[in-house]
Design a protein around this motif. Structure first.
Motif, PDB file in Angstrom:
ATOM      1  N   PRO A  46      -6.974   5.684   8.025  1.00  0.00           N
ATOM      2  CA  PRO A  46      -6.240   5.508   6.769  1.00  0.00           C
ATOM      3  C   PRO A  46      -6.255   4.046   6.315  1.00  0.00           C
ATOM      4  CG  PRO A  46      -4.718   5.948   8.586  1.00  0.00           C
ATOM      5  CD  PRO A  46      -6.104   6.120   9.140  1.00  0.00           C
ATOM      6  N   LEU A  47      -6.738   3.823   5.109  1.00  0.00           N
ATOM      7  CA  LEU A  47      -6.716   2.472   4.541  1.00  0.00           C
ATOM      8  C   LEU A  47      -5.299   2.037   4.215  1.00  0.00           C
ATOM      9  CD1 LEU A  47      -9.885   2.882   2.337  1.00  0.00           C
ATOM     10  CD2 LEU A  47      -9.655   1.465   4.394  1.00  0.00           C
ATOM     11  N   SER A  48      -4.388   2.995   4.098  1.00  0.00           N
ATOM     12  CA  SER A  48      -2.987   2.636   3.831  1.00  0.00           C
ATOM     13  C   SER A  48      -2.363   1.926   5.035  1.00  0.00           C
ATOM     14  CB  SER A  48      -2.170   3.873   3.461  1.00  0.00           C
ATOM     15  OG  SER A  48      -2.305   4.858   4.477  1.00  0.00           O
ATOM     16  N   LYS A  49      -3.026   1.945   6.165  1.00  0.00           N
ATOM     17  CA  LYS A  49      -2.588   1.119   7.300  1.00  0.00           C
ATOM     18  C   LYS A  49      -3.404  -0.182   7.327  1.00  0.00           C
ATOM     19  CE  LYS A  49      -1.508   3.266  11.308  1.00  0.00           C
ATOM     20  NZ  LYS A  49      -0.067   3.526  11.427  1.00  0.00           N
ATOM     21  N   GLY A  50      -4.082  -0.469   6.226  1.00  0.00           N
ATOM     22  CA  GLY A  50      -4.937  -1.655   6.137  1.00  0.00           C
ATOM     23  C   GLY A  50      -4.185  -2.886   5.659  1.00  0.00           C
ATOM     24  N   ARG A  51      -4.969  -3.912   5.288  1.00  0.00           N
ATOM     25  CA  ARG A  51      -4.383  -5.200   4.894  1.00  0.00           C
ATOM     26  C   ARG A  51      -5.001  -5.638   3.587  1.00  0.00           C
ATOM     27  NH1 ARG A  51      -5.496  -9.584   9.335  1.00  0.00           N
ATOM     28  NH2 ARG A  51      -7.528  -9.699   8.334  1.00  0.00           N
ATOM     29  N   LEU A  52      -4.155  -5.949   2.601  1.00  0.00           N
ATOM     30  CA  LEU A  52      -4.645  -6.491   1.326  1.00  0.00           C
ATOM     31  C   LEU A  52      -4.989  -7.956   1.533  1.00  0.00           C
ATOM     32  CD1 LEU A  52      -2.285  -4.811  -1.283  1.00  0.00           C
ATOM     33  CD2 LEU A  52      -4.781  -4.573  -1.148  1.00  0.00           C
ATOM     34  N   GLU A  53      -6.191  -8.345   1.082  1.00  0.00           N
ATOM     35  CA  GLU A  53      -6.607  -9.746   1.125  1.00  0.00           C
ATOM     36  C   GLU A  53      -6.955 -10.105  -0.308  1.00  0.00           C
ATOM     37  OE1 GLU A  53      -9.698 -10.130   4.094  1.00  0.00           O
ATOM     38  OE2 GLU A  53      -8.396  -9.350   5.696  1.00  0.00           O
TER      39      GLU A  53
ATOM     40  N   CYS B  43      -9.775  -2.437   6.129  1.00  0.00           N
ATOM     41  CA  CYS B  43      -9.397  -1.396   7.077  1.00  0.00           C
ATOM     42  C   CYS B  43      -9.006  -2.070   8.378  1.00  0.00           C
ATOM     43  CB  CYS B  43     -10.553  -0.436   7.318  1.00  0.00           C
ATOM     44  SG  CYS B  43     -10.143   0.813   8.557  1.00  0.00           S
ATOM     45  N   MET B  44      -7.851  -1.751   8.918  1.00  0.00           N
ATOM     46  CA  MET B  44      -7.386  -2.425  10.131  1.00  0.00           C
ATOM     47  C   MET B  44      -7.725  -1.634  11.394  1.00  0.00           C
ATOM     48  SD  MET B  44      -6.487  -5.458   9.413  1.00  0.00           S
ATOM     49  CE  MET B  44      -5.286  -6.199  10.567  1.00  0.00           C
ATOM     50  N   TYR B  45      -8.744  -0.753  11.284  1.00  0.00           N
ATOM     51  CA  TYR B  45      -9.239  -0.180  12.531  1.00  0.00           C
ATOM     52  C   TYR B  45     -10.402  -1.041  13.045  1.00  0.00           C
ATOM     53  CZ  TYR B  45     -10.034   3.600  15.963  1.00  0.00           C
ATOM     54  OH  TYR B  45     -10.149   4.331  17.126  1.00  0.00           O
ATOM     55  N   HIS B  46     -11.510  -1.096  12.282  1.00  0.00           N
ATOM     56  CA  HIS B  46     -12.649  -1.901  12.739  1.00  0.00           C
ATOM     57  C   HIS B  46     -12.985  -3.045  11.794  1.00  0.00           C
ATOM     58  CE1 HIS B  46     -13.191   2.119  14.630  1.00  0.00           C
ATOM     59  NE2 HIS B  46     -13.351   1.375  15.698  1.00  0.00           N
ATOM     60  N   GLY B  47     -12.121  -3.266  10.789  1.00  0.00           N
ATOM     61  CA  GLY B  47     -12.249  -4.477  10.001  1.00  0.00           C
ATOM     62  C   GLY B  47     -13.136  -4.428   8.771  1.00  0.00           C
ATOM     63  N   LEU B  48     -13.582  -3.261   8.332  1.00  0.00           N
ATOM     64  CA  LEU B  48     -14.385  -3.216   7.103  1.00  0.00           C
ATOM     65  C   LEU B  48     -13.534  -3.656   5.918  1.00  0.00           C
ATOM     66  CD1 LEU B  48     -15.965  -1.314   9.103  1.00  0.00           C
ATOM     67  CD2 LEU B  48     -16.827  -0.152   7.052  1.00  0.00           C
ATOM     68  N   LEU B  49     -14.174  -4.393   5.001  1.00  0.00           N
ATOM     69  CA  LEU B  49     -13.450  -4.927   3.846  1.00  0.00           C
ATOM     70  C   LEU B  49     -14.040  -4.325   2.561  1.00  0.00           C
ATOM     71  CD1 LEU B  49     -11.312  -7.105   2.925  1.00  0.00           C
ATOM     72  CD2 LEU B  49     -13.258  -8.690   2.710  1.00  0.00           C
ATOM     73  N   PHE B  50     -13.170  -3.895   1.632  1.00  0.00           N
ATOM     74  CA  PHE B  50     -13.605  -3.230   0.407  1.00  0.00           C
ATOM     75  C   PHE B  50     -13.113  -3.979  -0.815  1.00  0.00           C
ATOM     76  CE2 PHE B  50     -13.271  -0.127   3.775  1.00  0.00           C
ATOM     77  CZ  PHE B  50     -14.487   0.541   3.683  1.00  0.00           C
ATOM     78  N   ASP B  51     -13.984  -4.041  -1.844  1.00  0.00           N
ATOM     79  CA  ASP B  51     -13.525  -4.642  -3.099  1.00  0.00           C
ATOM     80  C   ASP B  51     -12.819  -3.581  -3.951  1.00  0.00           C
ATOM     81  OD1 ASP B  51     -15.410  -3.104  -4.466  1.00  0.00           O
ATOM     82  OD2 ASP B  51     -16.793  -4.768  -4.806  1.00  0.00           O
TER      83      ASP B  51
ATOM     84  N   LEU C 128       0.851  -1.194   0.000  1.00  0.00           N
ATOM     85  CA  LEU C 128       0.000   0.000   0.000  1.00  0.00           C
ATOM     86  C   LEU C 128       0.879   1.234   0.000  1.00  0.00           C
ATOM     87  CD1 LEU C 128      -2.545  -1.412   2.553  1.00  0.00           C
ATOM     88  CD2 LEU C 128      -2.967  -0.990   0.110  1.00  0.00           C
ATOM     89  N   PHE C 129       0.588   2.131  -0.928  1.00  0.00           N
ATOM     90  CA  PHE C 129       1.393   3.336  -1.095  1.00  0.00           C
ATOM     91  C   PHE C 129       0.497   4.549  -0.832  1.00  0.00           C
ATOM     92  CE2 PHE C 129       3.017   6.778  -3.787  1.00  0.00           C
ATOM     93  CZ  PHE C 129       4.344   6.811  -3.393  1.00  0.00           C
TER      94      PHE C 129
ATOM     95  N   GLU D 113      -9.561   6.779  -2.031  1.00  0.00           N
ATOM     96  CA  GLU D 113      -9.390   7.805  -1.004  1.00  0.00           C
ATOM     97  C   GLU D 113      -8.894   7.072   0.238  1.00  0.00           C
ATOM     98  OE1 GLU D 113     -12.365  10.804  -0.602  1.00  0.00           O
ATOM     99  OE2 GLU D 113     -11.949  11.096   1.527  1.00  0.00           O
ATOM    100  N   ASP D 114      -7.844   7.621   0.843  1.00  0.00           N
ATOM    101  CA  ASP D 114      -7.182   6.921   1.945  1.00  0.00           C
ATOM    102  C   ASP D 114      -7.871   7.208   3.284  1.00  0.00           C
ATOM    103  OD1 ASP D 114      -5.408   5.372   3.335  1.00  0.00           O
ATOM    104  OD2 ASP D 114      -3.718   6.776   3.187  1.00  0.00           O
ATOM    105  N   ARG D 115      -9.170   7.099   3.251  1.00  0.00           N
ATOM    106  CA  ARG D 115      -9.956   7.263   4.474  1.00  0.00           C
ATOM    107  C   ARG D 115     -11.082   6.255   4.427  1.00  0.00           C
ATOM    108  NH1 ARG D 115     -10.003  13.874   4.741  1.00  0.00           N
ATOM    109  NH2 ARG D 115     -10.878  13.691   2.645  1.00  0.00           N
ATOM    110  N   CYS D 116     -11.097   5.349   5.378  1.00  0.00           N
ATOM    111  CA  CYS D 116     -12.196   4.407   5.466  1.00  0.00           C
ATOM    112  C   CYS D 116     -13.487   5.208   5.606  1.00  0.00           C
ATOM    113  CB  CYS D 116     -11.997   3.489   6.674  1.00  0.00           C
ATOM    114  SG  CYS D 116     -13.370   2.335   6.890  1.00  0.00           S
TER     115      CYS D 116
END
Lengths: 350, 350, 350
Positions: free
Chosen positions: A54-61, A67-75, A21-22, A45-48
């Motif tokens: 910041p989604l840039s602190k998230g996890r690619l699956e 999003c690694m704050y509360h776990g929402l997942l985006f396609d 993530l960049f 946009e780097d905001r959940c």
């Protein structure tokens, strides 16, 4: 005065690796980019959409981003497809997904209304990956408005004064009157110096024994793209008629992308078509450009500090300002038109 | 609340060398100073009239100054005399040139309307280069409004509390009631302490064996100039009648010049007229003053931080505030009059 | 949106030593605290009523405090009792004296109207000095508004995402639906996870061999006090019915106190009631909590930066926001009521 409905350079292709993530802020908006398993770039946009984390602190699956704050997942389209502990996903739970085109080593992004994002509007920068040309990738960063940097590029009379040992050299070149043509989306500047001393940065790799003819012919296009055919060759060989003889030719390629109203990303390369098999020449040219850009940066940051001290400073225009005056007028006109016609930018329908 | 039509100290004479450009911001305006081939000081607004680039990054060519952004050249009066590539020089192409007087080691500048700049208005500070006096040159810098520093100088009751080991010493001195006289352009404060302990900074060089009489008699003049006759001598020798006996006398000379609304240049010296052939004494006195000024600086910066936390803090005046209350009233009155009569400051006709 | 008529934690008892001045800004107001000769805490506004100088740079004289700028002396009630060189003390010469209660290792302060300061309103935190519990004292500092931190504590779905190796662990825990009860002065959240993996921070000291039942039952009270009964024990022993079997129980105790609108003091402890004779266990738990709080801090500061980039970001609520939405509504309602009924806070009559 940030124009939104236009293509901006977001990054060098090499900056965005697979499965990483960049994060980069563009036009005051935080953006996260990544290269998916097919090699395509996605930009959100780097905001959940939930709490702005910041989604840039998230996890690619795979190609989805959590999003690694509360776990929402985006396609990949930005749609939320999972909320821990909740079955129904509200349709407005999506993050903004920006149109992206990757071309000639640059990743272009469209920060405005997505349906207007026409890839045909992207200017040609094929020298950056054309086998007949060589260049290295440059990036620098300013804590000033992008227009102060555009001003600099729109008046090359500064070359001998700011860059005496790099791009400049002969003060006679400052006195050459450039020809300025108004374009619909920018300005074309043609500056010729005939029978002058070669610029030091060229002399370092060409070692001309006498005077040269020098040209700088460039388009400066909205929002802030600088594309220049420049070079020099020994005087007396009809350079102006298009005849090339022992020439050092360049296609300086530069893009300014506002980070915020008062900071700017600056992408640049200096492709050359001579000595293309000698990486030392490419490196030497690139290093000289970097040194010159540091010289510009010193002056422009100092100028910015001076201008910010008081709000009442009045600039006195001179003849050499024709190109920058027209360009600033064009920016203001385009910005105004955009504001007046503006449909508030909404999350895209997906 | 920056008064403009008055003389300010811009620099120590020694700070501005021949053929070197010296940059300093004064009253929110960037200024560049240099000493020409005749030794005279010139001061320009440190912004090229073209695009606001700092002229302090320029190049002196004899007594003319070239902006090293686009090459405009200015004569000593601030008139542009050369624009590369352009024959006609527009008459408004000039930079602001400030009236300067160099006197007793200080370079005074007039930041307001030039035609009002009367050198006779400059206060006398001849002790700074009088052969009967000795002093060293002091400078310090505050990130606070200049008036907080003026407050400090206008109430010397702080001496024993802030400076117990330097300027202060005996807390009885705080309880001495000063006499305050209103002047048209400032305030005169006379404070006598009789039969008290000598101040530590004096004791370090005089070593009195008993109690002393001490005086601090000073004018604090607009905009912010502190000129003090101070000293002490063994008690019982009619000091108050003007009789001097084994006295340590000083002419503390201080000037506050706002850099911006919230930062201040502080120039000072502590001339003494005893032991004038012993540089160690001069150095010792100067070092003690520097230490004391650091003590003030700690307190005033801390006070400033406290005051800036909220805008609703109400100060409770006490008797010792008479001088500072009058001085602040005088500043406000002068500032208001200047604003009301104000002809917008223009580039001088040259 | 800072509520004033409520108790805040000002400091750990251990932070305020006998005869030393301790300065801390609370709700934008600078405060100085000290412990007098009887061990009682006094708290003044940290601005001398004269010129706003910090009293924390003052001098304790018995139980009286002298401002070391101009020497004013104040008694424990905040009344000025001495002004050097002045006989009459104006009655308004007093500094604000804040109600203080010291209880269970915390020093509580009331920043609003003093006559409303009822010690009975202070929540119970007796685990911090109860002999059946053990904990260490934690403090950290945020450069964000306190409500962003409250949000975090009000939605523990974040545990497995932000704290995978400390407080969190099993992502299944994020999907457990908490029960949310509205309280008059806060909100009660009850979250149970049954048959899940133990949290890593507990595993480090308990080493469970199988799955556990886990609970987090907490009150989040105005202004921002977090009091939690939490723990886990091997699954299959009726934890939910209150039966405890080889349980790891905690009473997490946390208090947020705004320093300014955009910075926050954060006091915390993690009392445990098992292995209370093993200081290594206490230390290990505390260290894990510190590590976890650093993880929160990283995310919340990053979130804050994202939110501050533009003012138009709209958050999309999800089901898990029930507790935080209610709490934010309660804060807004309480703040509004306080503003509407507000008698301007004045210096207390003494």
């Amino acid at each position: 005065m940030l124009i939104r409905n236009t293509w901006y350079v977001a990054a060098w292709s090499s900056e965005v690796a697979q499965d990483e993530l960049f994060a980069r802020t563009l036009l005051n908006v935080p953006v996260v980019l990544w290269r998916d398993t097919n090699g395509s770039i996605t930009a959100f946009e780097d905001r959940c959409c939930h709490r702005g984390a910041p989604l840039s602190k998230g996890r690619l699956e795979g190609d989805r981003l959590r999003c690694m704050y509360h776990g929402l997942l985006f396609d990949t389209a930005g749609r939320c497809v999972e909320i821990p502990g909740q079955d129904r996903i509200p349709p407005q739970a999506q993050v903004r997904n920006f149109p992206i085109v990757e071309k000639h080593k640059w990743i272009w992004i469209w920060m405005g209304e997505a349906h207007l994002a026409d890839p045909a509007l992207i200017p040609d920068t094929h020298w950056q990956d054309d086998p007949q040309w060589r260049s290295l990738e440059g990036y620098t960063y300013y804590t000033t408005n992008y227009l102060l940097i555009a001003d600099n590029l729109l008046d090359l009379a500064h070359l001998p004064y700011i860059h005496p040992t790099t791009l400049g050299g002969d003060e006679a070149y400052a006195a050459c009157i450039p020809q300025v043509e108004k374009l619909a989306n920018g300005v074309r500047v043609t500056r010729w110096g005939e029978g002058i001393n070669p610029a030091p940065f060229v002399q370092k790799v060409k070692n001309y024994s006498g005077l040269v003819d020098r040209w700088n012919i460039y388009d400066f296009l909205l929002p802030s793209i600088f594309l220049m055919d420049s070079g020099m060759q020994p005087t007396g060989h009809d350079a102006k008629l298009g005849n090339r003889f022992d020439a050092a030719e360049f296609r300086s390629t530069q893009a300014l992308t506002p980070e915020t109203d008062e900071s700017t990303h600056y992408f640049f390369s200096q492709p050359h078509n001579f000595a293309i098999d000698d990486p030392n020449v490419t490196k030497a040219i690139h290093d000289q450009v970097i040194k010159a850009f540091e010289e510009d940066s010193d002056m422009i940051h100092a100028q910015d500090k001076m201008l910010k001290l008081t709000s009442d400073f009045k600039m006195i225009p001179i003849g050499a300002d024709a190109a920058l005056s027209y360009f600033r007028w064009l920016v203001a006109k385009t910005y105004k038109a955009e504001q007046e016609s503006k449909v508030p930018v909404k999350v895209q329908e997906v």
